[in-house]
Design a protein around this motif. Sequence first.
Motif, mmCIF file in Angstrom:
data_model
loop_
_atom_site.group_PDB
_atom_site.id
_atom_site.type_symbol
_atom_site.label_atom_id
_atom_site.label_comp_id
_atom_site.label_asym_id
_atom_site.label_seq_id
_atom_site.Cartn_x
_atom_site.Cartn_y
_atom_site.Cartn_z
ATOM 1 N N ASP A 1 32.168 25.871 36.502
ATOM 2 C CA ASP A 1 32.262 24.425 36.286
ATOM 3 C C ASP A 1 33.412 23.914 37.147
ATOM 4 O O ASP A 1 34.560 24.341 36.984
ATOM 5 C CB ASP A 1 32.520 24.130 34.807
ATOM 6 C CG ASP A 1 32.596 22.639 34.535
ATOM 7 O OD1 ASP A 1 32.001 21.864 35.322
ATOM 8 O OD2 ASP A 1 33.265 22.245 33.563
ATOM 9 N N ASP B 1 36.359 26.503 36.479
ATOM 10 C CA ASP B 1 36.294 27.156 35.169
ATOM 11 C C ASP B 1 35.150 28.168 35.194
ATOM 12 O O ASP B 1 33.977 27.801 35.299
ATOM 13 C CB ASP B 1 36.053 26.119 34.072
ATOM 14 C CG ASP B 1 37.185 25.107 33.988
ATOM 15 O OD1 ASP B 1 38.342 25.518 34.191
ATOM 16 O OD2 ASP B 1 36.903 23.926 33.734
ATOM 17 N N ALA C 1 32.892 31.239 33.473
ATOM 18 C CA ALA C 1 32.442 31.718 32.161
ATOM 19 C C ALA C 1 31.397 32.816 32.371
ATOM 20 O O ALA C 1 30.397 32.604 33.059
ATOM 21 C CB ALA C 1 31.860 30.579 31.327
ATOM 22 N N GLU D 1 38.754 32.923 23.958
ATOM 23 C CA GLU D 1 37.576 32.926 24.837
ATOM 24 C C GLU D 1 37.732 34.012 25.909
ATOM 25 O O GLU D 1 38.062 33.723 27.070
ATOM 26 C CB GLU D 1 37.386 31.562 25.488
ATOM 27 C CG GLU D 1 37.097 30.457 24.474
ATOM 28 C CD GLU D 1 36.960 29.102 25.146
ATOM 29 O OE1 GLU D 1 35.973 28.397 24.832
ATOM 30 O OE2 GLU D 1 37.816 28.756 25.981
ATOM 31 N N ASN E 1 35.688 35.594 27.562
ATOM 32 C CA ASN E 1 34.688 35.558 28.638
ATOM 33 C C ASN E 1 34.950 34.429 29.644
ATOM 34 O O ASN E 1 34.122 34.194 30.522
ATOM 35 C CB ASN E 1 33.285 35.394 28.050
ATOM 36 C CG ASN E 1 33.099 34.031 27.399
ATOM 37 O OD1 ASN E 1 34.010 33.538 26.728
ATOM 38 N ND2 ASN E 1 31.941 33.420 27.591
ATOM 39 N N LYS E 2 36.127 33.761 29.524
ATOM 40 C CA LYS E 2 36.384 32.623 30.403
ATOM 41 C C LYS E 2 37.715 32.789 31.147
ATOM 42 O O LYS E 2 38.629 33.465 30.683
ATOM 43 C CB LYS E 2 36.410 31.319 29.596
ATOM 44 C CG LYS E 2 35.059 30.957 28.987
ATOM 45 C CD LYS E 2 35.105 29.620 28.277
ATOM 46 C CE LYS E 2 33.737 29.255 27.716
ATOM 47 N NZ LYS E 2 33.757 27.923 27.043
ATOM 48 N N SER F 1 40.203 30.232 34.054
ATOM 49 C CA SER F 1 40.337 28.976 34.799
ATOM 50 C C SER F 1 41.302 29.155 35.967
ATOM 51 O O SER F 1 42.335 29.815 35.844
ATOM 52 C CB SER F 1 40.847 27.856 33.880
ATOM 53 O OG SER F 1 39.875 27.537 32.903
#
Length: 253
Positions: free
Chosen positions: A104, A115, A117, A153, A155-156, A158
């Motif tokens: 994203d 971002d 994911a 989170e 799995n993320k 940034s």
Amino acid sequence: MKCEIIRDLMPMYLDGLTSEESNQVIGEHLDGCKPCKEILEQMKQETEVKPEEVKKRINPFRKFNRKMKMYVAVTLAVCVTFGGLGYKAFAQGFAISPDDMTIDVRMEGEMLYLDFALEEGVLQHDGTMYDETSAEIKLRRVWTLPGDYLGTEPNKFSWGMQVDAVTIGSGELVEVQMTNGELTLMEISDGEGVTIQNGEAGPTTIMMFHEGDEAVGMTFGNEGATEDFTVTVDYGKETMTYTLSELREMAEK
């Protein structure tokens, strides 16, 4: 010579320990004494061991040795395999397919953010390499051990960059990552440039990067990143490269 004496000498005779004279006497006696000759033949049969019987006695030990060597080899192979797998799974990480990842892209003021994911699994950021024309972000999928802190989170991840020149207040201190990879403390001398405290003084602009919860930066001799500045995402076996202008367009959609 009496049979009893000949029979007492037979073991030595069979082992070759009797003298030539004794051998002659024993031989002459055996030629004329059938019972003694039969006893000698029986003693020969009892003392002789056939090769097959020797193999039968030795084979169990050979089999045992072979099994032990096999077990040791298998154990070593298992240790090496699981050790390598463990290092790759928990430290080095596995390659990711771009199809399993979503990106994203967004703009917040002069900051451009990416971002990432991962659909399934734990996403690991293995570092970012910078120079004045590009940045390369390395991402991998890893396993975790029970009790590891993964955050909310796991799995993320940034990553963000300042796309234009940064204006920082006079007298402020900023920790900046230089193009050679070193971290340098900079003091802002005015609203238009910075002064590096390691003796390399001079006005320049500064570009900040944000990785997760940490912020780093680089110094540039221009007013910010150009539109052909590239960002490469390294997934392991595949890489995806974007120019800054492409990322701006993605953020506007």
